[in-house]
Design a protein around this motif. Sequence first.
Motif, PDB file in Angstrom:
ATOM      1  N   ILE A   1       1.321  -0.906   0.196  1.00  0.00           N
ATOM      2  CA  ILE A   1       0.484   0.308   0.061  1.00  0.00           C
ATOM      3  C   ILE A   1       0.950   1.104   0.075  1.00  0.00           C
ATOM      4  CG2 ILE A   1      -1.377   1.221   1.512  1.00  0.00           C
ATOM      5  CD1 ILE A   1      -2.753  -0.664   2.192  1.00  0.00           C
TER       6      ILE A   1
ATOM      7  N   TYR B   1       0.142   4.972   0.303  1.00  0.00           N
ATOM      8  CA  TYR B   1      -0.386   6.277   0.990  1.00  0.00           C
ATOM      9  C   TYR B   1       0.052   7.361   0.603  1.00  0.00           C
ATOM     10  CZ  TYR B   1      -2.957   8.206   5.333  1.00  0.00           C
ATOM     11  OH  TYR B   1      -3.963   8.777   5.996  1.00  0.00           O
TER      12      TYR B   1
ATOM     13  N   HIS C   1      -3.570   4.243  -1.959  1.00  0.00           N
ATOM     14  CA  HIS C   1      -4.687   4.721  -0.731  1.00  0.00           C
ATOM     15  C   HIS C   1      -4.436   5.768  -1.047  1.00  0.00           C
ATOM     16  CE1 HIS C   1      -7.894   4.310   2.832  1.00  0.00           C
ATOM     17  NE2 HIS C   1      -7.178   5.116   2.949  1.00  0.00           N
TER      18      HIS C   1
ATOM     19  N   TYR D   1      -0.271   1.854   5.666  1.00  0.00           N
ATOM     20  CA  TYR D   1       0.600   1.291   4.777  1.00  0.00           C
ATOM     21  C   TYR D   1       1.945   0.793   4.519  1.00  0.00           C
ATOM     22  CZ  TYR D   1       3.214   5.201   6.607  1.00  0.00           C
ATOM     23  OH  TYR D   1       3.497   6.304   7.235  1.00  0.00           O
ATOM     24  N   ASP D   2       2.640   0.864   3.212  1.00  0.00           N
ATOM     25  CA  ASP D   2       3.835   0.305   3.115  1.00  0.00           C
ATOM     26  C   ASP D   2       5.314   1.855   2.940  1.00  0.00           C
ATOM     27  OD1 ASP D   2       3.693  -2.309   3.480  1.00  0.00           O
ATOM     28  OD2 ASP D   2       2.111  -2.183   2.018  1.00  0.00           O
TER      29      ASP D   2
ATOM     30  N   ARG E   1       8.451   2.374   7.844  1.00  0.00           N
ATOM     31  CA  ARG E   1       7.382   2.970   6.722  1.00  0.00           C
ATOM     32  C   ARG E   1       8.592   4.010   6.208  1.00  0.00           C
ATOM     33  NH1 ARG E   1       2.078   1.727   9.662  1.00  0.00           N
ATOM     34  NH2 ARG E   1       2.037  -0.023   9.468  1.00  0.00           N
TER      35      ARG E   1
END
Length: 338
Positions: free
Chosen positions: A79, A81, A114, A132-133, A162
């Motif tokens: 993901i 973000y 996202h 998220y990543d 992250r």
Amino acid sequence: MSSKQPKQNKKRKRSATKTTSDDHDVKSSNGNNWSSGSYPYPVDYNDHFETPQRAYADIYPLLRYCLQKDKKSNSEEAIIYDPYFCTGTAATLMEQTFKSNKDKSPLPCPTRIHHKKADFYVDVKQNKFPPYDILVTNPPYSSNHKERCLEFAVDQLKKNGRPFFLLMPNYVSTKEYWRKITQNIQVVFIAPSSSHPYEYNHPEGTGHEKSPFESVWFCGVSGNEDMKALKDAFIKFHSKHTSTPIPRWAESLQGLIQVGGVSGEKRKNPRQRKKMRLLAMQKSSAAGPPPSSAQVTNTALPSSVQKKDGRPKKKFDRRKQNSAKKAKKKRLNSGNDT
């Protein structure tokens, strides 16, 4: 800003390797969904300028490197973000960037962007932001949005590993809050080619032809990152796949100054910057009709002795007034004596 995300036990799975995004493409009937009344949170007209696609292309090899290092499987979804929603174009442009590199250097795993029209700060406060990543965003430049976004990004990097990529004005690198917030983490600056700075478009097609300042990617990676491997991946990709001038790389403020990504001089205050803009406007309009003699006279004079009609106003001098009074008194006294 403390907002530790609860651990996720379930892995995200997808049946095929592709890039998707969350409801970022909802548009109004006129093809443009920017309107201050259409947002569930306060917005500023001057903050709504869309990130150019070339900016995403510049950091693509770093995004790919971060996802590869995370060693996600072909079925596990990553993901990306972006919490700041303008018209949703950011997700569309990121998707296009990923697709354009699919054949030559694809992402190592399926990726979902996202990007929703939601109040980011409320989501953080209520711990409702996605697991998220990678954080990739261009935060609003007004008020204290830059600081709040940076605090969140660094907090998540330190607690959950992250990485973040924040597109912000280059002068942020000289600010004290940047130095304090990013202590003990490894950062990289990615600046566009000096001949091709990033330019932004407003949804309403308004704004300056050129940005009043240059923007730079502020990239946060873990403290023990192999910077040589990261830089090699960046240079190798752009040397092989980029037709435009290669973006500039720096690992410190001094390095950013050396590559010309930011000036080493102290940024002028708002009043000084306004004066510089006015001078620039005067130069740009020099080809227009010549100014009147009154305008020329007035412009050549200091502001303290200018008048609206261009004539110099008499400067008040108390010493001369006192001398005149003394001379008059002396004449009156000498007349009385005779």
